[in-house]
Scaffold this active site. Structure first.
Site, PDB file in Angstrom:
ATOM      1  N   ALA A 132       0.860  -1.191   0.000  1.00  0.00           N
ATOM      2  CA  ALA A 132       0.000   0.000   0.000  1.00  0.00           C
ATOM      3  C   ALA A 132       0.892   1.236   0.000  1.00  0.00           C
ATOM      4  O   ALA A 132       1.331   1.700   1.055  1.00  0.00           O
ATOM      5  CB  ALA A 132      -0.929   0.004   1.214  1.00  0.00           C
ATOM      6  N   SER A 134       1.064   4.287  -3.094  1.00  0.00           N
ATOM      7  CA  SER A 134       0.182   5.364  -3.580  1.00  0.00           C
ATOM      8  C   SER A 134      -1.247   5.124  -3.113  1.00  0.00           C
ATOM      9  O   SER A 134      -1.971   6.057  -2.787  1.00  0.00           O
ATOM     10  CB  SER A 134       0.209   5.414  -5.113  1.00  0.00           C
ATOM     11  OG  SER A 134       1.520   5.625  -5.569  1.00  0.00           O
ATOM     12  N   ILE A 159       9.926   4.196   6.388  1.00  0.00           N
ATOM     13  CA  ILE A 159       9.450   5.221   7.324  1.00  0.00           C
ATOM     14  C   ILE A 159      10.621   6.072   7.847  1.00  0.00           C
ATOM     15  O   ILE A 159      11.522   5.568   8.542  1.00  0.00           O
ATOM     16  CB  ILE A 159       8.652   4.585   8.493  1.00  0.00           C
ATOM     17  CG1 ILE A 159       7.564   3.642   7.928  1.00  0.00           C
ATOM     18  CG2 ILE A 159       8.053   5.664   9.391  1.00  0.00           C
ATOM     19  CD1 ILE A 159       6.578   4.284   6.953  1.00  0.00           C
ATOM     20  N   GLU A 368       5.941  11.177  -0.379  1.00  0.00           N
ATOM     21  CA  GLU A 368       4.733  11.941  -0.023  1.00  0.00           C
ATOM     22  C   GLU A 368       3.801  12.152  -1.215  1.00  0.00           C
ATOM     23  O   GLU A 368       3.258  13.238  -1.418  1.00  0.00           O
ATOM     24  CB  GLU A 368       5.109  13.266   0.650  1.00  0.00           C
ATOM     25  CG  GLU A 368       5.774  12.984   1.992  1.00  0.00           C
ATOM     26  CD  GLU A 368       5.888  14.178   2.896  1.00  0.00           C
ATOM     27  OE1 GLU A 368       4.966  14.995   2.926  1.00  0.00           O
ATOM     28  OE2 GLU A 368       6.916  14.259   3.567  1.00  0.00           O
ATOM     29  N   THR A 370       3.669  10.434  -5.312  1.00  0.00           N
ATOM     30  CA  THR A 370       4.497  10.565  -6.510  1.00  0.00           C
ATOM     31  C   THR A 370       3.982  11.724  -7.374  1.00  0.00           C
ATOM     32  O   THR A 370       2.882  12.241  -7.147  1.00  0.00           O
ATOM     33  CB  THR A 370       4.434   9.268  -7.347  1.00  0.00           C
ATOM     34  OG1 THR A 370       3.062   9.085  -7.759  1.00  0.00           O
ATOM     35  CG2 THR A 370       4.883   8.048  -6.558  1.00  0.00           C
ATOM     36  N   SER A 371       4.772  12.093  -8.368  1.00  0.00           N
ATOM     37  CA  SER A 371       4.327  13.167  -9.285  1.00  0.00           C
ATOM     38  C   SER A 371       3.000  12.791  -9.945  1.00  0.00           C
ATOM     39  O   SER A 371       2.145  13.648 -10.182  1.00  0.00           O
ATOM     40  CB  SER A 371       5.385  13.422 -10.357  1.00  0.00           C
ATOM     41  OG  SER A 371       6.467  14.123  -9.796  1.00  0.00           O
TER      42      SER A 371
HETATM   43  C1  LIG Z   1      13.536   7.520   1.409  1.00  0.00           C
HETATM   44  C2  LIG Z   1      12.056   7.381   1.561  1.00  0.00           C
HETATM   45  C3  LIG Z   1      11.424   7.927   2.676  1.00  0.00           C
HETATM   46  C4  LIG Z   1      10.039   7.748   2.863  1.00  0.00           C
HETATM   47  N1  LIG Z   1       9.452   8.209   4.030  1.00  0.00           N
HETATM   48  C5  LIG Z   1       8.160   7.832   4.311  1.00  0.00           C
HETATM   49  C6  LIG Z   1       7.571   8.105   5.592  1.00  0.00           C
HETATM   50  O1  LIG Z   1       8.187   8.740   6.460  1.00  0.00           O
HETATM   51  N2  LIG Z   1       6.314   7.654   5.845  1.00  0.00           N
HETATM   52  C7  LIG Z   1       5.608   6.947   4.914  1.00  0.00           C
HETATM   53  O2  LIG Z   1       4.484   6.538   5.220  1.00  0.00           O
HETATM   54  N3  LIG Z   1       6.122   6.694   3.677  1.00  0.00           N
HETATM   55  C8  LIG Z   1       7.379   7.099   3.362  1.00  0.00           C
HETATM   56  N4  LIG Z   1       7.923   6.814   2.123  1.00  0.00           N
HETATM   57  C9  LIG Z   1       7.137   6.078   1.149  1.00  0.00           C
HETATM   58  C10 LIG Z   1       6.696   6.916  -0.039  1.00  0.00           C
HETATM   59  O3  LIG Z   1       5.726   7.849   0.363  1.00  0.00           O
HETATM   60  C11 LIG Z   1       6.180   5.931  -1.116  1.00  0.00           C
HETATM   61  O4  LIG Z   1       7.339   5.314  -1.658  1.00  0.00           O
HETATM   62  C12 LIG Z   1       5.373   6.606  -2.201  1.00  0.00           C
HETATM   63  O5  LIG Z   1       4.148   7.059  -1.687  1.00  0.00           O
HETATM   64  C13 LIG Z   1       5.094   5.686  -3.397  1.00  0.00           C
HETATM   65  O6  LIG Z   1       4.629   4.437  -2.994  1.00  0.00           O
HETATM   66  P1  LIG Z   1       5.326   3.100  -3.606  1.00  0.00           P
HETATM   67  O7  LIG Z   1       6.795   3.262  -3.386  1.00  0.00           O
HETATM   68  O8  LIG Z   1       4.665   1.934  -2.986  1.00  0.00           O
HETATM   69  O9  LIG Z   1       5.061   3.172  -5.147  1.00  0.00           O
HETATM   70  P2  LIG Z   1       3.720   2.662  -5.921  1.00  0.00           P
HETATM   71  O10 LIG Z   1       2.510   3.231  -5.273  1.00  0.00           O
HETATM   72  O11 LIG Z   1       3.793   1.195  -6.079  1.00  0.00           O
HETATM   73  O12 LIG Z   1       3.904   3.356  -7.337  1.00  0.00           O
HETATM   74  C14 LIG Z   1       4.729   2.825  -8.377  1.00  0.00           C
HETATM   75  C15 LIG Z   1       4.490   3.679  -9.630  1.00  0.00           C
HETATM   76  O13 LIG Z   1       3.116   3.561 -10.042  1.00  0.00           O
HETATM   77  C16 LIG Z   1       2.544   4.854 -10.154  1.00  0.00           C
HETATM   78  N5  LIG Z   1       1.128   4.813  -9.792  1.00  0.00           N
HETATM   79  C17 LIG Z   1       0.562   4.238  -8.707  1.00  0.00           C
HETATM   80  N6  LIG Z   1      -0.764   4.437  -8.708  1.00  0.00           N
HETATM   81  C18 LIG Z   1      -1.042   5.168  -9.813  1.00  0.00           C
HETATM   82  C19 LIG Z   1      -2.242   5.712 -10.387  1.00  0.00           C
HETATM   83  N7  LIG Z   1      -3.439   5.568  -9.801  1.00  0.00           N
HETATM   84  N8  LIG Z   1      -2.158   6.389 -11.546  1.00  0.00           N
HETATM   85  C20 LIG Z   1      -0.954   6.569 -12.152  1.00  0.00           C
HETATM   86  N9  LIG Z   1       0.221   6.090 -11.661  1.00  0.00           N
HETATM   87  C21 LIG Z   1       0.166   5.407 -10.506  1.00  0.00           C
HETATM   88  C22 LIG Z   1       3.340   5.722  -9.178  1.00  0.00           C
HETATM   89  O14 LIG Z   1       3.203   7.102  -9.504  1.00  0.00           O
HETATM   90  C23 LIG Z   1       4.736   5.177  -9.388  1.00  0.00           C
HETATM   91  O15 LIG Z   1       5.317   5.763 -10.509  1.00  0.00           O
HETATM   92  C24 LIG Z   1       9.298   7.056   1.890  1.00  0.00           C
HETATM   93  C25 LIG Z   1       9.929   6.565   0.739  1.00  0.00           C
HETATM   94  C26 LIG Z   1      11.286   6.699   0.579  1.00  0.00           C
HETATM   95  C27 LIG Z   1      11.934   6.073  -0.643  1.00  0.00           C
END
Ligand SMILES: Cc1cc2nc3c(=O)[nH]c(=O)nc-3n(C[C@H](O)[C@H](O)[C@H](O)COP(=O)(O)OP(=O)(O)OC[C@H]3O[C@@H](n4cnc5c(N)ncnc54)[C@H](O)[C@@H]3O)c2cc1C
Length: 389
Positions: A132, A134, A159, A368, A370-371
């Site tokens: 979980a 995005s 996190i 926080e 993605t774009s």
């Molecule tokens: C160094 C670091 C620090 C972080 N700190 C925190 C933190 O403190 N607390 C916390 O809770 N999280 C944290 N995160 C997590 C971060 O917020 C997530 O990595 C981010 O929200 C994306 O989630 P995912 O990595 O699971 O990618 P996914 O959600 O799997 O996305 C993969 C790709 O699919 C695309 N995608 C997904 N859904 C859609 C859609 N509906 N339409 C179009 N494109 C889509 C995304 O844009 C992306 O390009 C951190 C991440 C990193 C790397």
């Protein structure tokens, strides 16, 4: 006067003070910390001493109460020098302190905020899970109320500020039941580090923010008192969205400050480096690159400061925060890329700080929201039909 672009004397003084701190105390050790993937307790405490944690928190809880624009200026100045320290600060404030301050009860605020605002302790925001990201509403971590305690099971990943020795508490988003319409009821629960059943494991091998602390969290029959609920039961999803709105301003500030830093390095280098018996900046193609970088930075600053101004004046700012986060991050991408280009081969070497900018930038397109997620948020706000998903 309806439009005024001047910063107050206090905001200008803060910028000067933070710039001085970042140049004198962060710059000399930033690359070494990055090489060693080492979190700095000293720099974290120093940022606390300077009042940079809790800038939107009132003084009775230990905050400096200087407001959102000042917070964003401070984050920008730290990111101008180093993304890792800016990450510790931005996540510490926007993800760690903010939910406790805005949704915590009196007892929770008095218990946690003073040390968090002093930089003696860190709190984290546990939202993302392995399946979980995005789609944050798809969280599987569950909390069930058994007599007087929440029993938490599940895991979180990526996190920030969650596994350092001074990491003291995590705001965990958990499914606490089903609402009447059959959807997951989501709540936020404060789980102190060290609670039996809560394991926090540091993550290593990041390309970005290597000197910031990132962890994987595991909850196995982890029990906390029912009073650790943050705000009202079932409000967790709303709390998370509002927390991310504020967080997006700080990510925007990291993009803006980072781009400013990369641009300044490129400008300096293009005056010093000579090829064909001329400074490389005197070739029109390079001068135009620098002009474009400066223009983009100016644009980003206007967008971000407007979003902060809306926030500070208690007006709706979700759309502007998403726009600022997306634009500042993608602008930093373009500026860091050109800054490395202007450095030629040297820009790929670690002894040149522009190399760190090039790597650190990438997180801002992803963390926080993605774009792509920012574009979904903006599309909804401007009335694009359908769910834009
Ligand atoms: C160094 C670091 C620090 C972080 N700190 C925190 C933190 O403190 N607390 C916390 O809770 N999280 C944290 N995160 C997590 C971060 O917020 C997530 O990595 C981010 O929200 C994306 O989630 P995912 O990595 O699971 O990618 P996914 O959600 O799997 O996305 C993969 C790709 O699919 C695309 N995608 C997904 N859904 C859609 C859609 N509906 N339409 C179009 N494109 C889509 C995304 O844009 C992306 O390009 C951190 C991440 C990193 C790397």
């Amino acid at each position: 006067m309806a439009l005024n672009f001047d910063l107050t004397d206090e905001q200008q003084m803060l910028r000067k003070m933070v710039r001085n701190f970042a140049e004198k105390e962060i710059a000399p050790i930033a690359q070494e910390l990055d090489d060693k993937e080492e979190f700095s307790y000293t720099l974290t405490k120093r940022m606390g001493d300077l009042g940079l944690f809790g800038p939107f928190v009132s003084e009775e809880y230990g905050g400096s109460n200087v407001g959102y624009i000042s917070y964003i200026i401070a984050t920008e100045e730290i990111a101008r020098i180093d993304g890792s320290q800016a990450a510790t600060l931005a996540a510490g404030n926007s993800l760690g302190i903010s939910p406790i301050y805005y949704y915590g009860n009196e007892e929770q605020k008095r218990r946690w905020l003073p040390d968090l605002c002093a930089g003696k302790a860190l709190s984290s925001f546990g939202l993302t899970e392995p399946n979980a990201g995005s789609d944050a509403g798809a969280s599987k971590t569950a909390a069930t109320l058994e007599r007087e305690e929440w029993v938490i099971n599940g895991s979180k990943i990526f996190i920030t500020n969650s596994t350092a020795d001074i990491s003291r508490v995590c705001v965990v988003q958990a499914v606490t039941g089903k609402s009447e319409d059959g959807k997951n009821e989501i709540s936020c629960i404060l789980v102190p580090n060290g609670t039996p059943g809560f394991e926090a494991k540091a993550m290593h091998g990041k390309m970005v923010w290597r000197a910031s602390n990132t962890g994987e969290l595991y909850f196995k029959d982890c029990r906390v008192p029912k009073e650790n609920l943050l705000g009202r039961r079932g409000d967790g999803f709303h709390q998370m969205l509002a927390t991310l709105d504020g967080g997006r301003l700080s990510i925007g500030a990291m993009g803006l400050g980072g781009a400013q830093g990369a641009f300044e390095l490129a400008l300096k280098y293009s005056k010093e480096r000579e090829q064909f018996s001329r400074p490389i900046g005197s070739f029109q193609v390079n001068a135009f690159k620098l002009a474009d970088m400066a223009t983009e930075i100016e644009l980003a600053r206007l967008l971000l400061y407007k979003a902060c101004w809306l926030c500070e004046n208690h007006r709706p700012f979700s759309k502007e925060a998403a726009m600022a986060k997306m634009f500042c991050s993608e602008m930093y991408h373009r500026v860091a890329n050109q800054a490395v280009q202007l450095h030629g081969g040297y820009g790929l070497m670690k002894e040149y700080p522009v190399e760190r900018h090039y790597r650190n930038q990438k997180l801002l397109d992803i963390g926080e929201g993605t774009s792509e997620v920012q574009r979904i948020v903006i599309a909804r706000h401007i009335g694009v039909p359908g769910r834009a998903m």
